[in-house]
Design an enzyme around this catalytic site. Structure first.
Site, PDB file in Angstrom:
ATOM      1  N   ASP A   1      41.163 -13.826 -13.270  1.00 53.54           N
ATOM      2  CA  ASP A   1      40.568 -14.732 -12.566  1.00 53.54           C
ATOM      3  C   ASP A   1      39.363 -14.282 -11.634  1.00 53.54           C
ATOM      4  O   ASP A   1      39.710 -13.575 -10.890  1.00 53.54           O
ATOM      5  CB  ASP A   1      41.292 -15.897 -11.802  1.00 53.54           C
ATOM      6  CG  ASP A   1      40.701 -17.355 -11.511  1.00 53.54           C
ATOM      7  OD1 ASP A   1      39.387 -17.094 -11.328  1.00 53.54           O
ATOM      8  OD2 ASP A   1      41.236 -18.437 -11.433  1.00 53.54           O
TER       9      ASP A   1
ATOM     10  N   THR B   1      36.682 -22.395 -12.597  1.00 51.65           N
ATOM     11  CA  THR B   1      37.936 -21.892 -13.295  1.00 51.65           C
ATOM     12  C   THR B   1      38.529 -22.894 -14.393  1.00 51.65           C
ATOM     13  O   THR B   1      38.725 -22.300 -15.447  1.00 51.65           O
ATOM     14  CB  THR B   1      39.113 -21.792 -12.037  1.00 51.65           C
ATOM     15  OG1 THR B   1      38.695 -20.665 -11.198  1.00 51.65           O
ATOM     16  CG2 THR B   1      40.453 -21.405 -12.692  1.00 51.65           C
TER      17      THR B   1
ATOM     18  N   TYR C   1      52.759 -24.015 -12.944  1.00 45.07           N
ATOM     19  CA  TYR C   1      51.837 -22.847 -12.037  1.00 45.07           C
ATOM     20  C   TYR C   1      52.805 -22.677 -10.846  1.00 45.07           C
ATOM     21  O   TYR C   1      52.854 -23.560  -9.947  1.00 45.07           O
ATOM     22  CB  TYR C   1      50.412 -23.448 -11.934  1.00 45.07           C
ATOM     23  CG  TYR C   1      49.640 -22.218 -11.272  1.00 45.07           C
ATOM     24  CD1 TYR C   1      49.410 -21.093 -11.960  1.00 45.07           C
ATOM     25  CD2 TYR C   1      49.197 -22.518  -9.924  1.00 45.07           C
ATOM     26  CE1 TYR C   1      48.750 -20.177 -10.958  1.00 45.07           C
ATOM     27  CE2 TYR C   1      48.596 -21.362  -9.189  1.00 45.07           C
ATOM     28  CZ  TYR C   1      48.173 -20.073  -9.861  1.00 45.07           C
ATOM     29  OH  TYR C   1      47.683 -19.229  -9.359  1.00 45.07           O
TER      30      TYR C   1
ATOM     31  N   ASP D   1      40.082 -13.500  -7.916  1.00 42.14           N
ATOM     32  CA  ASP D   1      39.444 -14.721  -7.463  1.00 42.14           C
ATOM     33  C   ASP D   1      39.867 -14.674  -6.040  1.00 42.14           C
ATOM     34  O   ASP D   1      38.883 -15.336  -4.972  1.00 42.14           O
ATOM     35  CB  ASP D   1      39.730 -15.723  -8.409  1.00 42.14           C
ATOM     36  CG  ASP D   1      38.987 -17.098  -7.899  1.00 42.14           C
ATOM     37  OD1 ASP D   1      37.783 -17.110  -8.238  1.00 42.14           O
ATOM     38  OD2 ASP D   1      39.662 -18.055  -7.124  1.00 42.14           O
TER      39      ASP D   1
ATOM     40  N   HIS E   1      36.626 -14.618  -3.219  1.00 39.41           N
ATOM     41  CA  HIS E   1      36.360 -15.873  -2.090  1.00 39.41           C
ATOM     42  C   HIS E   1      36.493 -15.359  -0.851  1.00 39.41           C
ATOM     43  O   HIS E   1      35.547 -15.855  -0.093  1.00 39.41           O
ATOM     44  CB  HIS E   1      37.209 -16.814  -2.568  1.00 39.41           C
ATOM     45  CG  HIS E   1      36.809 -17.637  -3.721  1.00 39.41           C
ATOM     46  ND1 HIS E   1      35.800 -18.537  -3.708  1.00 39.41           N
ATOM     47  CD2 HIS E   1      37.693 -17.936  -5.022  1.00 39.41           C
ATOM     48  CE1 HIS E   1      35.733 -19.231  -4.930  1.00 39.41           C
ATOM     49  NE2 HIS E   1      36.893 -18.765  -5.474  1.00 39.41           N
TER      50      HIS E   1
ATOM     51  N   HIS F   1      34.689 -16.332 -14.907  1.00 40.04           N
ATOM     52  CA  HIS F   1      33.583 -16.304 -14.401  1.00 40.04           C
ATOM     53  C   HIS F   1      33.646 -14.962 -13.483  1.00 40.04           C
ATOM     54  O   HIS F   1      34.332 -14.285 -13.016  1.00 40.04           O
ATOM     55  CB  HIS F   1      33.427 -17.543 -13.429  1.00 40.04           C
ATOM     56  CG  HIS F   1      34.489 -17.874 -12.479  1.00 40.04           C
ATOM     57  ND1 HIS F   1      34.637 -17.038 -11.566  1.00 40.04           N
ATOM     58  CD2 HIS F   1      35.556 -18.872 -12.644  1.00 40.04           C
ATOM     59  CE1 HIS F   1      35.628 -17.426 -10.851  1.00 40.04           C
ATOM     60  NE2 HIS F   1      36.232 -18.449 -11.693  1.00 40.04           N
TER      61      HIS F   1
ATOM     62  N   HIS G   1      31.507 -19.116  -6.768  1.00 39.00           N
ATOM     63  CA  HIS G   1      30.863 -19.130  -8.286  1.00 39.00           C
ATOM     64  C   HIS G   1      30.765 -20.641  -8.519  1.00 39.00           C
ATOM     65  O   HIS G   1      31.296 -21.539  -7.646  1.00 39.00           O
ATOM     66  CB  HIS G   1      31.931 -18.451  -9.054  1.00 39.00           C
ATOM     67  CG  HIS G   1      33.630 -18.882  -8.937  1.00 39.00           C
ATOM     68  ND1 HIS G   1      33.974 -20.073  -9.587  1.00 39.00           N
ATOM     69  CD2 HIS G   1      34.374 -18.684  -8.270  1.00 39.00           C
ATOM     70  CE1 HIS G   1      35.330 -20.255  -9.353  1.00 39.00           C
ATOM     71  NE2 HIS G   1      35.513 -19.460  -8.428  1.00 39.00           N
TER      72      HIS G   1
HETATM   73  P1  AMP Z   1      38.704 -21.916  -8.323  1.00 35.33           P
HETATM   74  O1  AMP Z   1      38.592 -23.048  -7.163  1.00 35.33           O
HETATM   75  O2  AMP Z   1      37.874 -22.311  -9.556  1.00 35.33           O
HETATM   76  O3  AMP Z   1      38.302 -20.829  -7.666  1.00 35.33           O
HETATM   77  O4  AMP Z   1      40.351 -21.942  -8.831  1.00 35.33           O
HETATM   78  C1  AMP Z   1      41.269 -20.856  -8.664  1.00 35.33           C
HETATM   79  C2  AMP Z   1      42.449 -21.605  -8.450  1.00 35.33           C
HETATM   80  O5  AMP Z   1      42.841 -22.401  -9.206  1.00 35.33           O
HETATM   81  C3  AMP Z   1      43.464 -20.412  -8.124  1.00 35.33           C
HETATM   82  O6  AMP Z   1      43.409 -19.678  -6.981  1.00 35.33           O
HETATM   83  C4  AMP Z   1      44.658 -21.141  -8.200  1.00 35.33           C
HETATM   84  O7  AMP Z   1      45.181 -21.651  -7.169  1.00 35.33           O
HETATM   85  C5  AMP Z   1      44.360 -22.435  -9.153  1.00 35.33           C
HETATM   86  N1  AMP Z   1      45.021 -22.107 -10.540  1.00 35.33           N
HETATM   87  C6  AMP Z   1      44.681 -21.275 -11.348  1.00 35.33           C
HETATM   88  N2  AMP Z   1      45.421 -21.411 -12.588  1.00 35.33           N
HETATM   89  C7  AMP Z   1      45.985 -22.709 -12.214  1.00 35.33           C
HETATM   90  C8  AMP Z   1      46.953 -23.348 -13.110  1.00 35.33           C
HETATM   91  N3  AMP Z   1      47.436 -23.115 -14.549  1.00 35.33           N
HETATM   92  N4  AMP Z   1      47.554 -24.534 -12.475  1.00 35.33           N
HETATM   93  C9  AMP Z   1      47.260 -24.986 -11.179  1.00 35.33           C
HETATM   94  N5  AMP Z   1      46.293 -24.395 -10.423  1.00 35.33           N
HETATM   95  C10 AMP Z   1      45.671 -23.128 -11.002  1.00 35.33           C
HETATM   96 ZN    ZN Z   2      38.141 -18.890 -11.730  1.00 34.77          ZN
HETATM   97 ZN    ZN Z   3      37.306 -19.033  -7.514  1.00 37.84          ZN
END
Ligand code: AMP
Ligand code: ZN
Ligand code: ZN
Length: 419
Positions: free
Chosen positions: A48, A84, A168, A204, A208, A252, A357
């Protein structure tokens, strides 16, 4: 009977049959090489937020070794928005978010209500997840699939789940995730999965917290790189290199953001006139009844570093119109800028650097990772940027599956396949 004793018409038919076979084999990539004992297996690793250029950071030693014996892309172009959930699902369906339904990490649907990431029950409701992810394609065509975390893997999509999947849980260590994949690979051929997906969040999380250039991001690159190294060693130890294709991708990239680059939304539009569905860096707004013209006029061309569209005028290149889940007003911050509702929301320390992102998916900073190696792939090849909607075609080809209708094509990625 020798050739020259054949009647002329038989010889003509034989000749045209040979020409036809050669023509077909020249225009289609040959099926992936696999040992006769074991059909091809595909392991897809998601790191990620692994920005494309992290591959050249000192810590990414195993990933570069994998690229040297396979293929690397200068960057994988995420779909818009570069978040994500939309991108993990584009990777496995070959669909733009406007077609696969996961148009944001947070969104509203008139029938289903609110979708959110994390431990939200919406992620487990198959009605949100449109299109056909690779694991459903595989299961429907008689191939087992196994997922160690991937957005969507907790839902029965079209009534189908991966054969093995897990809810998850970010506390599961990287070592446990790698061990699980190796256990699946070690299973007897008649019951083992042909598609395996596994997800790591370190890059990721760190990106952040400290931005793409912070020291903690280098440590996170080292951690996920060593997980990939452990997978590579495990595949060799299992004598599985002849049939396992290892593809490492990300969803990303990551850009630096700063407390000095904030866009305070409510300085421009009255809070009571809109519902803010998602905020940064893609702000999605539903104007209250009768406030549509006011909201658009208040924001369009009025807010520095924020581009504001009505849904029907979102640029075509973003492929972000067709879903009813896309809000009527969509605003996109310039790279490195953060939308807040009010300035008082700024809880950052002076001088603190963070990362974000979601920005324009064509920005190099949003570029994602693509490295792949195995019997299906050419060796030592570098390819230019390509869109992540093509990855599904690559996956179905490697596994010999009929692809569901999608927005990508094999011809966009065919050059990386062994002939
Ligand atoms: P973002 O907010 O776009 O940066 O998303 C990243 C976060 O999404 C990660 O740090 C996780 O906490 C969450 N995440 C990733 N994969 C999963 C999943 N399969 N189910 C639920 N949450 C997830
Ligand atoms: Zn991501
Ligand atoms: Zn993120």
């Amino acid at each position: 009977m020798t050739d020259h004793r054949m009647p002329l018409y038989v010889r003509r038919i034989a000749w045209w049959a040979i020409v036809a076979v050669l023509a077909v084999s020249c225009h289609r990539p040959a099926p992936p090489v696999a040992s006769p004992a074991h059909p091809p297996v595909l392991v897809v690793v998601s790191l990620d937020g692994f920005r494309a250029d992290y591959l050249d950071r000192p810590a990414a030693v195993h990933l570069r070794a994998l690229a040297a014996r396979g293929v690397r892309a200068s960057r994988l172009i995420p779909s818009f928005p570069s978040k994500t959930f939309p991108n993990h699902y584009s990777l496995v369906t070959g669909l733009y978010p406007e077609h696969h339904g996961i148009v944001a990490n947070v969104m509203l649907d008139s029938m289903l209500g609110r979708f959110a990431t994390g431990n939200d029950p919406s992620g487990r409701d198959g009605r949100w997840w449109l299109g056909e992810p690779i694991w459903v394609t595989a299961e429907r065509q008689g191939q087992r699939s196994a997922i160690m975390f991937w957005p969507g893997n907790e839902a029965a999509i079209q009534g189908v789940r991966p054969h093995w999947w897990r809810r998850y849980d970010g506390r599961v260590t990287n070592t446990e995730r790698v061990d699980q994949v190796l256990q699946w690979l070690a299973m007897p051929v008649d019951s083992s999965p042909r598609f395996i997906g596994v997800y790591f969040s370190d890059t990721d999380d760190a990106g952040h917290r400290v931005g793409p250039f912070g020291a903690a991001t280098d440590s996170a690159i080292a951690r996920v790189d060593s997980a990939v190294g452990a997978l590579m060693r495990g595949i060799e130890a299992l004598n599985a290199s002849d049939f396992v294709n290892l593809m490492v991708v990300s969803d990303h990239g990551m850009a630096n953001v700063s407390r000095d680059r904030l866009i305070p939304l409510y300085d421009y539009v009255a809070p009571e006139s809109v519902t803010v569905v998602d905020l940064e860096p893609v702000t999605t707004l539903i104007p209250r009844a009768g406030a549509d013209a006011y909201v658009y006029a208040a924001l369009h061309d009025r807010v520095p570093h924020l581009t504001v569209w009505r849904k029907d005028s979102i640029p075509e290149r973003l492929h972000y119109r067709a879903s009813a889940r896309i809000a009527p007003v969509v605003a996109l911050a310039d790279e490195g800028w953060t939308v807040v509702t009010q300035r008082a929301d700024n809880r950052w320390q002076p001088g603190e650097t963070r990362g974000a992102h979601g920005y324009d998916n064509e920005l190099p900073s949003m570029g994602a990772l693509f490295v792949a190696s195995g019997p299906a792939f050419r060796q030592g090849l570098r390819v230019g940027p390509f869109a992540n909607i093509h990855v599904y075609s690559l996956m179905t080809h490697i596994l010999g599956l009929r692809a569901a209708p999608n927005d990508g094509s094999l011809s966009a990625v065919q050059e990386m396949l062994r002939r």
